[in-house]
Design an enzyme around this catalytic site. Structure first.
Site, PDB file in Angstrom:
ATOM      1  N   GLY A 196      -3.893   7.940  -0.330  1.00 15.93           N
ATOM      2  CA  GLY A 196      -5.323   7.975  -0.044  1.00 15.93           C
ATOM      3  C   GLY A 196      -6.030   6.824  -0.745  1.00 15.93           C
ATOM      4  O   GLY A 196      -5.696   6.480  -1.874  1.00 15.93           O
ATOM      5  N   LYS A 232       9.140   1.891  -4.057  1.00 14.62           N
ATOM      6  CA  LYS A 232       8.677   2.644  -5.227  1.00 14.62           C
ATOM      7  C   LYS A 232       9.840   2.910  -6.184  1.00 14.62           C
ATOM      8  O   LYS A 232       9.696   2.797  -7.397  1.00 14.62           O
ATOM      9  CB  LYS A 232       8.021   3.952  -4.779  1.00 14.62           C
ATOM     10  CG  LYS A 232       6.708   3.709  -4.039  1.00 14.62           C
ATOM     11  CD  LYS A 232       6.167   4.958  -3.354  1.00 14.62           C
ATOM     12  CE  LYS A 232       4.874   4.631  -2.598  1.00 14.62           C
ATOM     13  NZ  LYS A 232       4.434   5.742  -1.724  1.00 14.62           N
TER      14      LYS A 232
END
Lengths: 378, 378
Positions: B358, B241
């Site tokens: 999620g 990231k």
């Protein structure tokens, strides 16, 4: 190179900063394959355009002259005297007719962005006309979007062609983020925001035990408030932002249906009391009751924040007790904060926080909006 | 109605959720004037397409069957047996050739979005090919963007045609916000982020005095970690990231130049120690030294956070002491947070915070990316 033609309405702090950013970041935008062609700049009375809006643009030197002139407080019309025939200055109703003519000429062919950095409620007509003619609109001005629902519907008829990040939280990516949430089908349950840098500053100073009158006088001295601080204390500016957010969520709401708590009573309103009288004598009368509320909040483990709350079809603006250790409660100084709760952000909200005021950040928000519309241009 | 054709690679939790969102929000998107035409779904081995990709699409019933099949653990290839000739299933190298053929057919005419919801490093070749053929790309998969600089440059050759919000912080508007900051010419000075829900949870539990071994075992039981928790504890996911954010800022950085602190030593790495052995015996050996670091931080008024720090040309990933009362220090549980400092956000950073993991939110990020590219479609 994609050419994005721009007409700017409003040459105050934000408008001038936008022009300066456009000029300063030419090479950055060239690397992105974009060139911003400024083909019109207007103040409340006049419009400055190149002789041929299709082939020419206002060059960077001229834009710098415009910025200097306006920051010295002179109207655009005085530029005429310096003219060498490379540009034209229209005034009064001619200025509006010329803007419309440009929108008509470019709207559907090469495209045009009409940028509203004014604080005027008069621009809504020309914006609706421009949008109707196929132009894009970028707004820092909140008034057109908080006008009647009829005006609003006309402005957002093609939502891709209107951007207004800087109407809420200056350059903070609030509108962009909400648009993403909406388009992903994530239903927004509630929004709670501290959306006034001035009132954010006031509330966090009150928390430290200072009297309201002293805090407001200091805020005015620091240049944090409008010339008449009651413009901030009335909550109207926050209510406008709340209305914009609520309408973005599809709520059919008008200004009159927003419950707004003003920090001063009716008998101290402008017209009844002068600014000086309010600051010298009026506001001190409010110190005690505010102090009591601060203490009551504190005994509940809370602090007071001036917030906008959108929930269901209701928009409320006013002082709320919020837990000291929530993101809102921990906010200090003039930062803005928005908490969005949705299906995806249910247990903990999506929080966006940062400087929500200032000419630089507000202009940055407008510029990002312009660049983000590049795919609509040939 | 604008038609956006989509080929989805990857049918795991995120891919399936994306298909479900596309189907569920048809009427919302219709109101926006957009229809998402799913014309290809692939897993690691097979590709499902309608017989005629130009005229037909995979209908919503079939997409539901695909989701049920894949969530039961069956490969797409088993769908062939149910076939009525309304769709075709390609396998192995044929599947890749067919994807390329679709990209060739639609890329420059009606447009095509290739969506990568896989976790594979194998998709980069097809993505580069698709982009080269004029297609758009939407990625939840971090690996293509963290491959070599040569691959990266090819993927982002036209930055408007590649979106990857869900590679950093799931659906949190981090990439979108950074793109706005960059295009407005606001120079980013630093980014500090807690970008792993798992490590966020671990660090905030450690803060409460629980031993590392106990916290990690609990996190695994709660399903917060990868099957091998060392995949999270290694910091590699956070480093990916960080690399994506750094490259977005224009930094010419490769994975090897990122300093990554792993939470476990070399001698406990996969291959040397089994998952069970690590959880039963290995990790407890780390408890004491971590406990000491937690205490040391606390005595400095700080807490430990596992963060990614981008500053200048350096990207560092590891444990840092951060002030208890900073946005990062106040973070609890598995929320992600990003603090961006720039000219506009100098004294106080721009903070974006919320659920950063999620399937639902990750898929929402992909869907918002697809919708946000609508202006590129005829």
């Amino acid at each position: 190179m994609k050419k994005i033609s721009v007409v700017l309405m409003g040459c105050g702090g934000v408008g001038r900063q936008l022009l300066q950013h456009i000029v300063s970041f030419r090479s950055l935008h060239a690397k992105m394959g974009v060139h911003i062609r400024v083909i019109g700049v207007s103040d409340s009375k006049s419009l400055l355009v190149p002789v041929d809006v299709v082939k020419e643009e206002l060059d960077d030197d001229l834009l710098s002259v415009v910025c200097r002139l306006k920051s010295a407080g002179s109207p655009l019309s005085t530029l005429g005297a310096l003219g060498k025939g490379e540009y034209r200055v229209f005034s009064g109703s001619e200025s509006r007719r010329e803007t419309e003519a440009i929108a008509q000429l470019l709207g559907k062919s090469t495209g045009l962005v009409v940028v509203d950095c004014s604080a005027s409620s008069e621009t809504v007509e020309i914006l609706m006309k421009a949008v109707d003619l196929g132009c894009c609109a970028v707004l820092a001005n909140k008034k057109p979007l908080t006008s009647t629902l009829e005006h609003y519907d006309k402005l957002v008829l093609d939502p891709r062609r209107i951007r207004h990040e800087s109407t809420v939280g200056a350059g903070l990516p609030v509108i962009a983020s909400m648009n993403r949430i909406i388009s992903s089908g994530d239903p927004v349950h509630s929004i709670v925001g501290s959306l006034s840098g001035t009132l954010g500053y006031v509330m966090s100073e009150l928390e430290d035990g200072r009297p309201l009158s002293q805090v407001v006088r200091a805020a005015k001295t620091l240049g944090y408030t409008e010339p008449d601080p009651r413009d901030d204390l009335s909550g109207m500016d926050v209510a406008r932002k709340g209305l914009i957010l609520a309408r973005l969520l599809g709520k059919r709401i008008i200004m009159d249906s927003i419950k707004i708590e003003s920090l001063y009573p009716e008998e101290m309103r402008p017209g009844v009391m002068t600014v000086d009288d309010f600051l010298q004598n009026g506001i001190a009368k409010l110190d005690q009751s505010i102090e009591e509320r601060v203490k009551r909040a504190s005994s509940n483990g809370c602090v007071l924040r001036y917030v906008c709350v959108i929930e269901g079809s209701s928009v409320q603006v006013g002082i709320r007790e919020v837990p000291k250790d929530s993101p809102l409660g921990r906010l200090r100084g003039s930062d803005n904060i928005v908490e969005i709760r949705s299906r995806c952000y249910k247990e903990q909200p999506l929080v966006i926080q940062g400087a929500g005021a200032g000419n630089d950040t507000t202009a940055a928000g407008c510029l990002a909006d312009i660049i983000d519309m590049q795919d609509l241009f040939p």
